[in-house]
Design a protein around this motif. Structure first.
Motif, short mmCIF file in Angstrom:
data_model
loop_
_atom_site.label_atom_id
_atom_site.label_comp_id
_atom_site.label_asym_id
_atom_site.label_seq_id
_atom_site.Cartn_x
_atom_site.Cartn_y
_atom_site.Cartn_z
N ARG A 27 11.99 -18.12 7.22
CA ARG A 27 11.61 -17.58 5.88
C ARG A 27 10.23 -16.54 6.05
N ILE A 28 9.24 -17.16 6.88
CA ILE A 28 8.20 -16.29 7.39
C ILE A 28 8.37 -14.81 8.02
N LYS A 30 11.65 -13.76 7.95
CA LYS A 30 12.22 -12.96 6.90
C LYS A 30 11.31 -12.02 6.05
N SER A 31 10.35 -12.60 5.66
CA SER A 31 9.34 -12.08 4.81
C SER A 31 8.54 -10.82 5.57
N LEU A 32 8.19 -11.15 6.59
CA LEU A 32 7.58 -10.30 7.59
C LEU A 32 8.21 -8.83 7.83
N THR A 34 10.81 -8.06 5.54
CA THR A 34 10.69 -7.36 4.17
C THR A 34 9.38 -6.71 3.82
N ALA A 35 8.31 -7.15 4.40
CA ALA A 35 7.11 -6.59 4.09
C ALA A 35 7.01 -5.47 4.84
N ILE A 38 9.00 -2.83 3.00
CA ILE A 38 7.89 -2.16 1.82
C ILE A 38 7.07 -1.37 2.23
N VAL A 39 6.44 -1.65 3.36
CA VAL A 39 5.39 -0.81 3.94
C VAL A 39 5.91 0.47 4.37
N VAL A 41 8.59 1.97 3.15
CA VAL A 41 8.80 2.70 1.88
C VAL A 41 7.75 3.47 1.23
N ALA A 42 6.50 2.65 1.20
CA ALA A 42 5.33 3.11 0.75
C ALA A 42 4.82 4.21 1.61
N VAL A 43 4.87 4.27 2.75
CA VAL A 43 4.64 5.28 3.49
C VAL A 43 5.31 6.75 3.28
N ALA A 45 7.00 7.15 0.47
CA ALA A 45 6.64 7.54 -0.93
C ALA A 45 5.72 8.31 -0.83
N ALA A 49 5.24 12.18 -1.90
CA ALA A 49 4.40 12.79 -2.89
C ALA A 49 3.48 13.94 -2.55
N VAL B 84 -1.20 6.50 1.28
CA VAL B 84 -0.44 5.25 1.58
C VAL B 84 -0.62 3.89 0.55
N LEU B 88 1.67 1.47 -1.88
CA LEU B 88 1.88 0.02 -1.60
C LEU B 88 1.67 -0.80 -2.37
N ILE B 91 4.03 -0.20 -5.26
CA ILE B 91 5.26 -1.23 -5.26
C ILE B 91 5.10 -2.71 -4.98
N SER B 104 6.98 -11.40 0.20
CA SER B 104 6.76 -10.41 1.25
C SER B 104 5.47 -9.57 0.37
N ILE B 108 1.77 -8.73 1.87
CA ILE B 108 1.04 -7.43 1.88
C ILE B 108 -0.38 -7.28 0.96
N ASP B 169 11.56 -15.70 -1.44
CA ASP B 169 11.55 -14.28 -1.08
C ASP B 169 13.10 -13.97 -1.58
#
Lengths: 233, 180
Positions: A27-28, A30-32, A34-35, A38-39, A41-43, A45, A49, B84, B88, B91, B104, B108, B169
């Motif tokens: 799970r950890i 997997k969450s890494l 996913t994290a 997400i990072v 996607v943020a970069v 975005a 922008a 960024v 972050l 989101i 997750s 972060i 998750d």
């Protein structure tokens, strides 16, 4: 038969024990992942922008020339050019609440020598006013930053009175502080730094009332390449 | 016969777990893994981060100045980070609020909160009397660097850590659309 059943129960209890550990590990991981997504996607975005903002900024009308008597404005969105005529006779001056700190050859800086009636009236001066006092030999700069930063670099001729200095320690600089005709200009890092306010207040309390706060501080002075002391490397 | 053997096996299995020794720990674990509490944490942290990031998303220049005032990073990194980090936060805040991949998102945000705590602590110890840049861009709250900001960040770090360790998750939407 009974033994076999008992064994099977034992087996299941034994097998059940290590399972959660393996699951949490997975799970950890997997969450890494996913994290990380997400990072990413943020970069993305952030980049998009910034690009969009850059475009919208460049498409805004821009003043291209300010010739005497008229201002020309180009609008890149419509490719049109506007010309505004300026009539100095109709121009009026509105007095703002803030003191004028714009540079001017004929500027009258005599207000800098006024002694404030209370702590709240201690004046905040800009770079040009500070430079004016420096050039006329009327300035005594006081560095309110910590001693280490003062030792690295400071405005030429400044003395160090870090925030929180006790009154008896301020008195050690009495000879410098009580020079006649000098304005005590307290500064720290720059806009947003309030160390200079505090040192100015304690100087005022200690009886040195000819004090002003240089809010542009060390940053604006060094950016303007004005005289400074720098520790030799 | 069979039953007695089975029960013996079960008893021995039960005995192996040191249940009584860690009773206080179990109570704490049960408390912090409580679903209602975790949901409250997720909504609270989600809202806090969404609100604090909304203005920063549109004003990266202001935020880069705020980061710069901590004097921790070389200037070249300020603007990229100011671009960024708000995204972050936004989101992750939305993910926590709607309970999507909350583990997750909490991971972060824990990292971010850890960095914020270190930054505020060093600024406080260096004697910088400045705005923290946490919420003041949004509602103009007087939000100074100091012990209050450090404690607030540590409390939020505790909440995100709870969500990370006890949350799941999944795309669960707080179990609202669960088939029963």
């Amino acid at each position: 038969m009974a033994k076999a059943k008992a064994r099977s129960v034992k087996k299941t209890t034994a097998a059940a024990a290590p399972e959660p550990a393996a699951k949490t590990g997975f799970r950890i991981n997997k969450s890494l992942i996913t994290a990380a997504v997400i990072v990413a996607v943020a970069v993305a975005a952030g980049i998009i922008a910034t690009l969009v903002r850059g475009k919208s900024l460049s498409s805004k009308p821009a003043v291209s020339s300010t010739a005497e008597g008229s201002i020309t404005i180009n609008d890149p969105a419509t490719n049109q050019t506007f010309q505004l005529t300026v009539e100095p006779a109709s121009a009026s001056v509105t007095t703002a609440g803030v003191q004028n700190t714009m540079p001017s050859a004929k500027a009258d800086f005599s207000y800098l020598y006024k002694i404030p009636a209370s702590k709240t009236e201690i004046m905040k001066i800009g770079l040009d006013e500070a430079k004016y006092l420096y050039d006329n030999g009327r300035a005594l700069f006081i560095d309110a930053r910590v001693t280490g930063e003062y030792e690295q670099a400071h405005i030429k001729g400044a003395i160090s009175i870090p925030v929180g200095t006790a009154v008896q320690d301020i008195e050690k600089n009495k000879a410098a502080l009580s020079q006649k005709g000098k304005v005590l200009i307290v500064y720290c890092h720059g806009v947003g730094c309030h160390l200079s306010d505090k040192t100015a207040y304690s100087l005022y309390d200690a009886g040195y009332k000819n004090v002003v706060i240089f809010f542009g501080g060390w940053n604006s002075w060094s950016e303007a390449n004005y005289p400074e002391y720098k520790k030799a490397l | 016969m069979v039953r007695s053997k089975l029960s013996r096996v079960q008893k021995s299995a039960v005995k192996k777990q040191p249940e009584k020794q860690f009773k206080a720990q179990d109570v704490l674990l049960n408390f912090f893994s409580n679903r209602a509490l975790l949901t409250a944490f997720k909504i609270l942290i989600g809202l806090v981060f969404i609100l604090s990031s909304v203005t920063k998303v549109f004003e990266p220049e202001e935020f880069s100045k705020a980061i710069g005032s901590y004097k921790m990073l070389p200037e070249i990194f300020l603007y990229p980070m100011a671009v960024v980090i708000p995204w972050l936060q936004l989101i992750c805040g939305i993910f926590l609020l709607i309970d999507v991949y909350s583990k997750s998102a909490a991971l972060i945000l824990s990292g971010l909160l850890g960095v914020y705590t270190i930054a505020i602590t060093q600024a406080w110890l260096r004697g910088f009397d400045m705005d923290c840049g946490c919420f003041d861009l949004m509602i103009g709250l007087p939000d100074k660097v100091g012990i209050f900001a450090i404690i607030r960040d540590l409390v939020m770090l505790g909440m995100t850590a709870c969500i990370f360790f006890f949350g799941s998750d999944k795309i669960s939407f707080h179990g609202l659309f669960k088939r029963r």
